[in-house]
Write an enzyme that holds these catalytic residues in place. Structure first.
Site, PDB file in Angstrom:
ATOM      1  CG  HIS A 125      26.355  20.027  37.966  1.00 15.82           C
ATOM      2  ND1 HIS A 125      26.181  18.718  37.389  1.00 15.82           N
ATOM      3  CD2 HIS A 125      26.312  19.980  39.450  1.00 15.82           C
ATOM      4  CE1 HIS A 125      26.407  18.039  38.316  1.00 15.82           C
ATOM      5  NE2 HIS A 125      26.381  18.456  39.711  1.00 15.82           N
ATOM      6  NE  ARG A 282      22.233  15.379  40.495  1.00 12.52           N
ATOM      7  CZ  ARG A 282      23.568  15.336  40.405  1.00 12.52           C
ATOM      8  NH1 ARG A 282      24.220  16.023  41.372  1.00 12.52           N
ATOM      9  NH2 ARG A 282      24.292  15.117  39.429  1.00 12.52           N
TER      10      ARG A 282
HETATM   11  N1   CP Z   1      25.933  18.207  43.803  1.00 14.11           N
HETATM   12  C1   CP Z   1      26.572  17.260  43.363  1.00 14.11           C
HETATM   13  O1   CP Z   1      27.038  17.074  42.021  1.00 14.11           O
HETATM   14  O2   CP Z   1      27.358  16.432  44.236  1.00 14.11           O
HETATM   15  P1   CP Z   1      28.618  15.730  44.076  1.00 14.11           P
HETATM   16  O3   CP Z   1      29.748  16.494  43.565  1.00 14.11           O
HETATM   17  O4   CP Z   1      28.802  14.868  45.229  1.00 14.11           O
HETATM   18  O5   CP Z   1      28.464  14.594  42.834  1.00 14.11           O
HETATM   19  N1  NVA Z   2      29.891  24.428  41.846  1.00 13.02           N
HETATM   20  C1  NVA Z   2      30.278  23.239  42.688  1.00 13.02           C
HETATM   21  C2  NVA Z   2      29.317  22.168  42.478  1.00 13.02           C
HETATM   22  C3  NVA Z   2      29.499  20.674  43.172  1.00 13.02           C
HETATM   23  C4  NVA Z   2      28.632  19.746  42.794  1.00 13.02           C
HETATM   24  C5  NVA Z   2      31.525  22.683  42.070  1.00 13.02           C
HETATM   25  O1  NVA Z   2      31.781  22.756  40.952  1.00 13.02           O
HETATM   26  O2  NVA Z   2      32.470  22.351  43.079  1.00 13.02           O
END
Ligand code: CP
Ligand code: NVA
Length: 295
Positions: A125, A282
């Protein structure tokens, strides 16, 4: 092709430039560099922050966004990923993808003649961690030798954190239950560059003197075989963990948070918590990431 797939694809200078540009556009007017640019966003998984920060960011920069959610588009289901990429590149200027398989994203990017941004996969991510780094820079001033304690699951956000720590020489202590580990190959790559990336099963070791404490859900979206919750309980971020850290420690969480699971409500609401600044960042990060892709 300037794709944005993983932080380890960047040089240290490119990563620092992304952080500086995000902070600059947080304070100063940004150019309309996305005038007449069309961005297609594919979301196979739910999203609040990523989706809205990208859409508003695109809008503020003069561009237009088109969302395809999991009902309209599951990569490789109705037609091949390659055919999808070859169609969308005829309409759009940039593709943002949140999907399950990292390999699907890579396959898409390899076919696409327009840039592709990783908006989260099961593996990584990177957009989130750019926002996290901005938040560190704002609160701690620099990266070199800061101690960051990661608590709980070895997931996609941690993966991008390991890559960032290797590039920026951050001391990253990963406190996770026995039975799970970060990606072996990435860890070897990262520890080759930075000896202070440490995996421990002792939460106190990760907490001691930390400048930043981070956690995330114990059960990520799409997780098919999570560890039982009781294994994670010793890794909950609570007052005891915060007290062991540096007195000015900041607490971060990418959100959504499950209160009183991976972190207590008390820590979320404490003066150490910067989670909503992190969420705001973000938006600033997405603009710099899109500029990177158009450069
Ligand atoms: N932190 C994040 O990516 O949040 P969302 O899943 O809501 O986009
Ligand atoms: N680790 C989490 C991050 C969400 C933004 C997921 O993948 O669900």
């Amino acid at each position: 092709m300037p794709n944005f797939i993983d932080l380890k694809d960047l040089s240290k200078d490119q990563l620092l430039d992304l952080i500086s540009l995000s902070l600059k556009w947080k304070k100063e007017p940004y150019p309309n560099f996305m005038n007449n640019k069309h961005v297609v966003l594919i979301f196979e998984k739910p999203s609040l922050r990523t989706r809205v920060s990208f859409e508003i960011g695109i809008n503020q920069l003069g561009g237009k966004s088109y969302i395809l959610n999991e009902k309209e588009m599951q990569l490789g289901e109705r037609e091949t990923i390659e055919d999808t990429a070859r169609v969308l590149e005829r309409y759009a200027d940039l593709i943002v993808i949140r999907c399950f398989g990292h390999n699907q994203l890579i396959k898409y990017a390899e076919t696409s003649s327009i840039p592709v941004i990783n908006a989260l996969t099961d593996f990584s991510h990177p957009c989130q961690v750019i926002a996290d780094l901005i938040t560190i820079k704002e609160n701690l001033g620099n990266f070199e030798n800061q101690k960051v304690g990661w608590f709980g699951d070895c997931n996609n956000v941690l993966q991008s954190w390991i890559e960032a720590s290797a590039l920026l020489n951050i001391r990253l202590y990963i406190a996770c239950p026995e039975g799970i580990n970060p990606d072996k190959e990435t860890l070897a790559w990262a520890q080759d560059r930075n000896k202070n990336i440490i995996v421990t099963h002792d939460p106190l070791e990760a907490a001691h003197g930390a400048n930043c404490i981070i956690t995330d859900t114990w059960n990520s979206m799409g997780e098919t075989d999570p560890l039982p919750e009781e294994k994670f309980i010793p890794f909950q971020v609570n007052e005891k963990i915060i007290k062991l850290a540096d007195k000015d420690v900041i607490f971060m969480h990418c959100l959504p948070a499950y209160r009183n699971k991976e972190v207590t409500s008390e820590v979320i609401e404490s003066a150490n918590s910067v989670i909503f600044d992190e969420a705001e960042n973000r938006l600033h990060a997405q603009k710099a990431i899109m500029q990177f892709c158009f450069n």
